[in-house]
Design an enzyme around this catalytic site. Structure first.
Site, short mmCIF file in Angstrom:
data_model
loop_
_atom_site.label_atom_id
_atom_site.label_comp_id
_atom_site.label_asym_id
_atom_site.label_seq_id
_atom_site.Cartn_x
_atom_site.Cartn_y
_atom_site.Cartn_z
N GLU A 28 0.61 -1.30 0.23
CA GLU A 28 -0.07 -0.28 -0.18
C GLU A 28 1.39 1.48 0.05
O GLU A 28 1.49 2.00 0.80
CB GLU A 28 -0.77 -0.26 1.36
CG GLU A 28 -2.18 -1.35 1.04
CD GLU A 28 -3.08 -0.86 2.96
OE1 GLU A 28 -2.51 -0.30 3.28
OE2 GLU A 28 -4.01 -1.76 2.76
N GLN A 47 -3.27 16.76 -5.76
CA GLN A 47 -2.50 16.90 -7.41
C GLN A 47 -1.72 15.99 -7.19
O GLN A 47 -0.64 16.07 -6.41
CB GLN A 47 -1.70 18.57 -7.38
CG GLN A 47 -0.94 18.34 -8.98
CD GLN A 47 -0.42 20.19 -8.83
OE1 GLN A 47 -1.46 21.10 -8.66
NE2 GLN A 47 0.57 19.97 -9.13
N ASP A 48 -1.63 15.15 -8.10
CA ASP A 48 -0.06 13.75 -7.76
C ASP A 48 0.71 15.08 -9.00
O ASP A 48 0.58 15.13 -10.32
CB ASP A 48 -0.71 12.61 -8.22
CG ASP A 48 -1.21 12.32 -6.84
OD1 ASP A 48 -1.53 11.05 -7.33
OD2 ASP A 48 -1.31 12.73 -6.06
N ASN A 49 2.48 14.61 -8.70
CA ASN A 49 2.96 15.60 -9.22
C ASN A 49 4.14 13.69 -10.35
O ASN A 49 4.49 12.58 -9.00
CB ASN A 49 4.35 16.49 -9.40
CG ASN A 49 3.27 17.39 -9.46
OD1 ASN A 49 2.21 17.27 -9.83
ND2 ASN A 49 4.10 18.60 -7.94
N HIS A 62 12.21 24.52 -3.18
CA HIS A 62 11.21 25.71 -3.82
C HIS A 62 9.79 24.99 -2.78
O HIS A 62 9.68 24.37 -1.58
CB HIS A 62 10.29 24.82 -4.83
CG HIS A 62 11.56 25.01 -6.24
ND1 HIS A 62 11.43 24.25 -7.49
CD2 HIS A 62 12.75 25.55 -6.24
CE1 HIS A 62 12.63 24.40 -8.14
NE2 HIS A 62 12.77 25.03 -6.98
N LYS A 72 3.32 18.23 1.45
CA LYS A 72 3.65 17.10 -0.29
C LYS A 72 4.40 15.68 0.64
O LYS A 72 4.56 15.05 1.72
CB LYS A 72 5.08 17.30 -0.84
CG LYS A 72 5.26 18.72 -1.65
CD LYS A 72 5.71 19.84 -1.90
CE LYS A 72 5.57 20.73 -2.67
NZ LYS A 72 6.89 21.69 -2.84
N HIS A 119 11.38 22.75 -0.17
CA HIS A 119 11.84 21.18 -0.55
C HIS A 119 12.79 20.50 -1.83
O HIS A 119 12.04 22.26 -2.96
CB HIS A 119 10.74 20.60 -1.11
CG HIS A 119 9.83 19.20 -1.62
ND1 HIS A 119 9.61 18.32 -2.52
CD2 HIS A 119 11.22 18.24 -0.91
CE1 HIS A 119 10.13 17.25 -3.17
NE2 HIS A 119 10.92 16.75 -1.99
N TYR A 132 5.35 12.48 -6.12
CA TYR A 132 4.86 13.05 -5.36
C TYR A 132 3.20 13.79 -5.16
O TYR A 132 2.73 14.17 -6.17
CB TYR A 132 6.25 14.63 -4.51
CG TYR A 132 6.24 15.13 -5.58
CD1 TYR A 132 6.80 15.00 -6.77
CD2 TYR A 132 5.33 16.88 -5.11
CE1 TYR A 132 7.28 16.42 -7.36
CE2 TYR A 132 5.55 17.50 -6.39
CZ TYR A 132 6.34 17.46 -7.46
OH TYR A 132 7.65 18.40 -8.29
N ASP A 170 16.55 27.79 -11.00
CA ASP A 170 17.34 27.84 -9.42
C ASP A 170 18.85 28.33 -9.77
O ASP A 170 18.72 28.61 -8.08
CB ASP A 170 16.80 26.28 -9.58
CG ASP A 170 15.56 25.21 -9.32
OD1 ASP A 170 15.47 24.67 -9.15
OD2 ASP A 170 14.89 26.15 -9.01
C1 T46 Z 1 5.79 21.95 -9.98
C2 T46 Z 1 4.79 22.20 -11.08
C3 T46 Z 1 5.29 22.63 -12.42
N1 T46 Z 1 4.58 22.41 -13.66
C4 T46 Z 1 5.57 23.20 -14.87
C5 T46 Z 1 6.42 24.46 -14.36
C6 T46 Z 1 7.02 24.55 -15.66
O1 T46 Z 1 6.57 24.63 -16.77
C7 T46 Z 1 7.68 22.67 -15.83
C8 T46 Z 1 8.69 23.03 -14.75
O2 T46 Z 1 8.67 23.32 -13.70
P1 T46 Z 1 9.84 23.84 -12.52
O3 T46 Z 1 11.18 23.87 -13.03
O4 T46 Z 1 9.34 24.58 -11.80
O5 T46 Z 1 9.70 21.89 -12.26
P2 T46 Z 1 10.81 21.73 -10.87
O6 T46 Z 1 12.12 22.69 -10.34
O7 T46 Z 1 10.36 20.11 -10.62
O8 T46 Z 1 9.86 21.50 -9.48
C9 T46 Z 1 9.23 21.24 -8.75
O9 T46 Z 1 10.61 20.88 -7.66
C10 T46 Z 1 10.43 20.43 -6.37
C11 T46 Z 1 11.47 18.96 -5.73
C12 T46 Z 1 9.14 20.80 -5.70
O10 T46 Z 1 8.45 20.45 -4.74
C13 T46 Z 1 8.13 21.27 -6.38
O11 T46 Z 1 6.82 20.56 -6.44
C14 T46 Z 1 8.82 22.06 -7.66
O12 T46 Z 1 8.56 23.30 -7.89
O13 T46 Z 1 6.33 22.34 -15.26
C15 T46 Z 1 2.97 22.53 -13.45
O14 T46 Z 1 2.30 22.22 -14.96
N2 T46 Z 1 2.68 21.98 -12.14
C16 T46 Z 1 3.49 21.86 -11.63
O15 T46 Z 1 2.63 21.53 -10.02
#
Ligand code: T46
Length: 184
Positions: A28, A47-49, A62, A72, A119, A132, A170
Site C-alpha cells: 500500500e 494533485q499528484d506530480n 521550492h 507533499k 523542498h 509526489y 534555481d
Molecule cells: C511544479 C509544477 C510545475 N509545472 C510546470 C511549470 C514548468 O513549465 C514545468 C517545470 O516546472 P519546474 O521547473 O518548477 O519543476 P521542478 O523544478 O521540478 O519544480 C518542483 O521541484 C520541487 C522538488 C518541488 O517540490 C515542487 O513541486 C516543484 O517546484 O512544469 C506544472 O505545470 N505544475 C506543477 O505543479
C-alpha cells in the site's frame, strides 16, 4: 506501514509494509486513514506530480505561499534521490534546519513534508523518477524559492558541483537570507 517523525516537527519518514512472493511484491503506497492516525494530520491531497531527472540534477529549493502552500508526500518510483526539506516556518525553533533522507525504489521510503518547508532533491542514480502528492494545486504566482547552493544553508547534495545540473530558475533563485519566513 511505519511512521517516524523527524527532528523537524511535522516531517515524517514513512516505511511501507512490503508483501513479497515468488511473483514480486505488493504494498500500500498510500492509505488516508493510516496516514491521519499516525501523523494526526487531516490531509487531503489534490494533485499528484511526477518528474524524471538524470544523475546530478538538483531540483529545488521550492515552496508555494498562502492558500496554495503545499504539503507533499514524496516517493521514488525508480532510482535514488536525496530528498531535502528545510524548515522556514516563522518562529519555528528549528528555523533554517534541514533534513536529508535517501528515497529510492530499493528502500521504498517516503517523506511527508508539511507546509512551511522548502523542498528539493538531488539525483544520486543514473536517473530517478520522483512521484509526489500535494495538498494544494500548483499556482505559479505563489511560488517562491531559494538557491539550492545557498552558502548559509550549506546543504550537502552528495553531488560534485561539476556534475550538478540546475534549472535557470534555481540557479538564479534568491538567497536564504532574502527569504520571508512562512507564517502558517
Ligand atoms: C511544479 C509544477 C510545475 N509545472 C510546470 C511549470 C514548468 O513549465 C514545468 C517545470 O516546472 P519546474 O521547473 O518548477 O519543476 P521542478 O523544478 O521540478 O519544480 C518542483 O521541484 C520541487 C522538488 C518541488 O517540490 C515542487 O513541486 C516543484 O517546484 O512544469 C506544472 O505545470 N505544475 C506543477 O505543479
Amino acid at each position: 506501514m511505519k511512521f517516524k517523525e523527524t527532528i523537524l516537527k511535522g516531517c515524517f519518514e514513512i516505511e511501507p509494509q512490503l508483501f513479497a512472493d515468488e511473483r514480486g511484491y505488493f504494498y500500500e503506497s498510500y492509505h488516508l486513514k493510516k496516514f491521519q492516525e499516525n501523523t494526526g494530520i487531516d490531509i487531503q491531497f489534490v494533485q499528484d506530480n511526477e518528474s524524471k531527472s538524470k544523475y546530478g540534477v538538483v531540483r529545488g529549493l521550492h515552496l508555494q505561499r498562502g492558500e496554495f502552500a503545499q504539503a507533499k508526500l514524496v516517493r521514488v518510483l525508480s532510482g535514488k534521490i536525496l530528498d531535502i526539506a528545510v524548515d522556514v516556518r516563522k518562529d519555528s525553533p528549528t528555523y533554517g534546519q534541514s533534513i536529508a533522507v535517501e528515497l529510492s525504489d530499493e528502500n521504498k521510503k517516503q517523506l511527508f513534508i508539511p507546509t512551511g518547508f522548502l523542498h528539493g532533491f538531488s539525483v544520486l542514480s543514473d536517473e530517478a523518477v520522483v512521484y509526489y502528492k500535494c495538498d494544494a494545486f500548483y499556482n505559479k504566482a505563489s511560488e517562491d524559492g531559494v538557491n539550492p547552493l545557498d552558502m548559509d544553508l550549506q546543504i550537502d547534495w552528495q553531488i560534485p558541483s561539476s556534475d550538478m545540473l540546475l534549472s535557470e530558475k534555481d540557479r538564479h533563485a534568491k538567497s536564504f537570507r532574502e527569504l520571508t519566513p512562512v507564517s502558517l
